[in-house]
Design a protein around this motif. Sequence first.
Motif, PDB file in Angstrom:
ATOM      1  N   MET A 176      -6.371  15.169  10.657  1.00 35.53           N
ATOM      2  CA  MET A 176      -6.122  13.832  11.198  1.00 35.53           C
ATOM      3  C   MET A 176      -5.574  13.937  12.616  1.00 35.53           C
ATOM      4  N   GLY A 177      -5.856  12.914  13.422  1.00 34.08           N
ATOM      5  CA  GLY A 177      -5.242  12.825  14.743  1.00 34.08           C
ATOM      6  C   GLY A 177      -3.805  12.333  14.636  1.00 34.08           C
ATOM      7  N   LEU A 178      -3.087  12.316  15.756  1.00 37.86           N
ATOM      8  CA  LEU A 178      -1.651  12.001  15.763  1.00 37.86           C
ATOM      9  C   LEU A 178      -1.364  10.607  15.211  1.00 37.86           C
ATOM     10  N   PHE A 179      -2.100   9.596  15.685  1.00 43.71           N
ATOM     11  CA  PHE A 179      -1.818   8.225  15.236  1.00 43.71           C
ATOM     12  C   PHE A 179      -2.217   8.041  13.768  1.00 43.71           C
ATOM     13  N   GLU A 180      -3.307   8.705  13.375  1.00 40.95           N
ATOM     14  CA  GLU A 180      -3.730   8.609  11.979  1.00 40.95           C
ATOM     15  C   GLU A 180      -2.694   9.261  11.064  1.00 40.95           C
ATOM     16  N   LYS A 181      -2.049  10.333  11.561  1.00 41.53           N
ATOM     17  CA  LYS A 181      -1.005  10.996  10.765  1.00 41.53           C
ATOM     18  C   LYS A 181       0.159  10.045  10.499  1.00 41.53           C
ATOM     19  N   ARG A 182       0.490   9.227  11.482  1.00 43.71           N
ATOM     20  CA  ARG A 182       1.580   8.252  11.295  1.00 43.71           C
ATOM     21  C   ARG A 182       1.213   7.230  10.222  1.00 43.71           C
ATOM     22  N   ARG A 183      -0.025   6.720  10.320  1.00 36.02           N
ATOM     23  CA  ARG A 183      -0.469   5.736   9.315  1.00 36.02           C
ATOM     24  C   ARG A 183      -0.494   6.374   7.925  1.00 36.02           C
ATOM     25  N   ALA A 184      -0.995   7.613   7.858  1.00 35.06           N
ATOM     26  CA  ALA A 184      -1.061   8.311   6.572  1.00 35.06           C
ATOM     27  C   ALA A 184       0.344   8.558   6.034  1.00 35.06           C
ATOM     28  N   ARG A 185       1.269   8.898   6.920  1.00 34.64           N
ATOM     29  CA  ARG A 185       2.642   9.154   6.463  1.00 34.64           C
ATOM     30  C   ARG A 185       3.244   7.894   5.835  1.00 34.64           C
ATOM     31  N   ASN A 186       2.998   6.744   6.456  1.00 33.31           N
ATOM     32  CA  ASN A 186       3.508   5.486   5.887  1.00 33.31           C
ATOM     33  C   ASN A 186       2.921   5.243   4.492  1.00 33.31           C
ATOM     34  N   PHE A 187       1.643   5.573   4.341  1.00 35.59           N
ATOM     35  CA  PHE A 187       1.004   5.416   3.033  1.00 35.59           C
ATOM     36  C   PHE A 187       1.613   6.374   2.013  1.00 35.59           C
ATOM     37  N   PHE A 188       1.837   7.625   2.438  1.00 32.31           N
ATOM     38  CA  PHE A 188       2.425   8.623   1.524  1.00 32.31           C
ATOM     39  C   PHE A 188       3.837   8.228   1.108  1.00 32.31           C
ATOM     40  N   VAL A 189       4.599   7.647   2.037  1.00 28.13           N
ATOM     41  CA  VAL A 189       5.957   7.192   1.701  1.00 28.13           C
ATOM     42  C   VAL A 189       5.889   6.073   0.665  1.00 28.13           C
ATOM     43  N   TYR A 190       4.920   5.159   0.834  1.00 30.58           N
ATOM     44  CA  TYR A 190       4.736   4.090  -0.145  1.00 30.58           C
ATOM     45  C   TYR A 190       4.432   4.675  -1.530  1.00 30.58           C
ATOM     46  N   VAL A 191       3.530   5.656  -1.564  1.00 33.75           N
ATOM     47  CA  VAL A 191       3.153   6.291  -2.834  1.00 33.75           C
ATOM     48  C   VAL A 191       4.354   6.995  -3.452  1.00 33.75           C
ATOM     49  N   GLN A 192       5.096   7.719  -2.622  1.00 28.94           N
ATOM     50  CA  GLN A 192       6.244   8.477  -3.115  1.00 28.94           C
ATOM     51  C   GLN A 192       7.311   7.563  -3.712  1.00 28.94           C
ATOM     52  N   ASN A 193       7.523   6.427  -3.067  1.00 25.54           N
ATOM     53  CA  ASN A 193       8.580   5.506  -3.520  1.00 25.54           C
ATOM     54  C   ASN A 193       8.132   4.609  -4.664  1.00 25.54           C
ATOM     55  N   TYR A 194       6.809   4.524  -4.894  1.00 26.30           N
ATOM     56  CA  TYR A 194       6.289   3.588  -5.891  1.00 26.30           C
ATOM     57  C   TYR A 194       6.782   3.948  -7.296  1.00 26.30           C
ATOM     58  N   ASN A 195       7.345   2.948  -7.948  1.00 25.42           N
ATOM     59  CA  ASN A 195       7.808   3.104  -9.334  1.00 25.42           C
ATOM     60  C   ASN A 195       7.249   1.934 -10.124  1.00 25.42           C
ATOM     61  N   GLU A 196       6.422   2.242 -11.107  1.00 23.75           N
ATOM     62  CA  GLU A 196       5.739   1.189 -11.861  1.00 23.75           C
ATOM     63  C   GLU A 196       6.729   0.204 -12.476  1.00 23.75           C
ATOM     64  N   ALA A 197       7.923   0.671 -12.832  1.00 22.01           N
ATOM     65  CA  ALA A 197       8.910  -0.171 -13.510  1.00 22.01           C
ATOM     66  C   ALA A 197       9.815  -0.928 -12.543  1.00 22.01           C
ATOM     67  N   ASP A 198       9.680  -0.662 -11.237  1.00 23.53           N
ATOM     68  CA  ASP A 198      10.568  -1.294 -10.251  1.00 23.53           C
ATOM     69  C   ASP A 198       9.748  -2.113  -9.257  1.00 23.53           C
ATOM     70  N   PRO A 199       9.670  -3.427  -9.461  1.00 21.27           N
ATOM     71  CA  PRO A 199       8.841  -4.276  -8.589  1.00 21.27           C
ATOM     72  C   PRO A 199       9.223  -4.206  -7.112  1.00 21.27           C
ATOM     73  N   VAL A 200      10.463  -3.866  -6.807  1.00 19.16           N
ATOM     74  CA  VAL A 200      10.886  -3.775  -5.408  1.00 19.16           C
ATOM     75  C   VAL A 200      10.033  -2.755  -4.648  1.00 19.16           C
ATOM     76  N   THR A 201       9.630  -1.685  -5.342  1.00 20.63           N
ATOM     77  CA  THR A 201       8.851  -0.619  -4.687  1.00 20.63           C
ATOM     78  C   THR A 201       7.377  -0.994  -4.526  1.00 20.63           C
ATOM     79  N   HIS A 202       6.958  -2.103  -5.111  1.00 23.84           N
ATOM     80  CA  HIS A 202       5.545  -2.486  -5.060  1.00 23.84           C
ATOM     81  C   HIS A 202       5.167  -3.178  -3.764  1.00 23.84           C
ATOM     82  N   GLN A 203       6.180  -3.632  -3.022  1.00 16.64           N
ATOM     83  CA  GLN A 203       5.969  -4.349  -1.750  1.00 16.64           C
ATOM     84  C   GLN A 203       5.021  -5.538  -1.923  1.00 16.64           C
ATOM     85  N   GLY A 204       5.192  -6.232  -3.048  1.00 14.08           N
ATOM     86  CA  GLY A 204       4.413  -7.440  -3.294  1.00 14.08           C
ATOM     87  C   GLY A 204       2.983  -7.197  -3.735  1.00 14.08           C
ATOM     88  N   LEU A 205       2.624  -5.951  -4.013  1.00 15.63           N
ATOM     89  CA  LEU A 205       1.247  -5.629  -4.388  1.00 15.63           C
ATOM     90  C   LEU A 205       1.160  -5.322  -5.880  1.00 15.63           C
TER      91      LEU A 205
END
Length: 445
Positions: free
Chosen positions: A131-160
């Motif tokens: 990935m290029g530099l800017f794409e790495k930033r976008r991917a990192r944000n996605f990975f952080v979302y995945v890492q924090n996601y907890n099926e039992a905790d709606p707060v981590t779902h970010q409304g999704l």
Amino acid sequence: MDEEYDVIVLGTGLKECILSGLLSVDGLKVLHMDRNDYYGGDSTSLNLNQLWKRFRGEDKPPAHLGASRDYNVDMVPKFMMANGTLVRTLIHTDVTKYLSFKAVDGSYVFSKRKIHKVPATDMEALKSPLMGLFEKRRARNFFVYVQNYNEADPVTHQGLDLTRITTRELILKHGLSDDTVDFIGHALALHRDDRYLNEPALDTIKRMKLYAESLARFQGGSPYIYPLYGLGELPQAFARLSAVYGGTYMLNKPECKVEFDIEGKVCGVTSEGETAKCKKVVCDPSYLPSKVRKIGKVARAIAIMSHPIPNTNESHSIQIILPQKQLGRKSDMYVFCCSYTHNVAPKGKFIAFVSAEAETDNPQSELKPGIDLLGQVDELFFDMYDRYEPVNEPSLDNCFVSMSYDATTHFETTVTDVLSMYTAITGKTVDLSVDLSAASAAEEY
């Protein structure tokens, strides 16, 4: 043999042996039979003489390849996710005491006609040309979302609601490029084709979390582990488990004809003029061909080499995933390599496999993109086999037939089939909420 059993298991493939072990631990009276004189069925491991006889029609391989007994060549090569379902099943049943494992050196992905390491650390991710530099930033944000996601905790779902929105929609919200999506979907989530993009995103998120958890387990170069001496050790380990809990084993039993009563329910198995009665039968597709249908083929190349796969940092054990889009295929291609460090070949020798769901009748040309990555090979064998799935209704005939092995080089789909069969047979689920640290004594780092 003229006794009555709760379950008769036919075939000693990995799936059948896991089920035999689980059912014996449950206290069921199990008879396990195989028409072959060896364990493993289609998922057995072969020494060099056996490999030569199977593919060359003779059992005299050239002397320069080394001693036959030093080879353990898997017919269904697959790595295990270090935090995956098979490892949890091994620990749940205490089969780990019969086995030793070693971490796999690296996981790679084929992108834009080159092999790239799937990053295993933050530093590798920063340096990766995937990935290029800017794409790495976008991917990192996605990975952080995945890492924090907890099926039992709606707060981590970010409304999704990931049970409703598709993977494609979730990825669009994070603005990721097609190449990044290819990498995430196939090299991390381990999807076999692109159908997942139009399916609920929750499954992909769970798969990515499993990959990350497995990677963190050893802090090594990949999320995978593999048994010393190859996968042929696994069926035998579960067979030992079954025997400890009273299971009876009979190899080299010809025919193994399944018998049915007047209502069409299984009532026993006959071999050599003797019938063992039973309430249920578990088997691979070859024992009940009238109750399965063909769903495809697997094409596989097996290579013996004297070097690691080029461009993989001299790694002795790796997986390379070639996503379908990179090859213009309908499903992914897989390269699997291991060596003498896992005790599957003599010193200095490497065993590589190239596997794919067959889309033509010519494995030599179809598998060429993967074979081209191997470099010079000492010997090359080609194999192709049909895949089957059951079409019967087990509640009507008490026959529980496993699905044929797919082309993937990991075990998650295999164990999913086993656990769903176990539930169908017993009405229970296997509790896999185990302490994974319990396996550390059986693992080598």
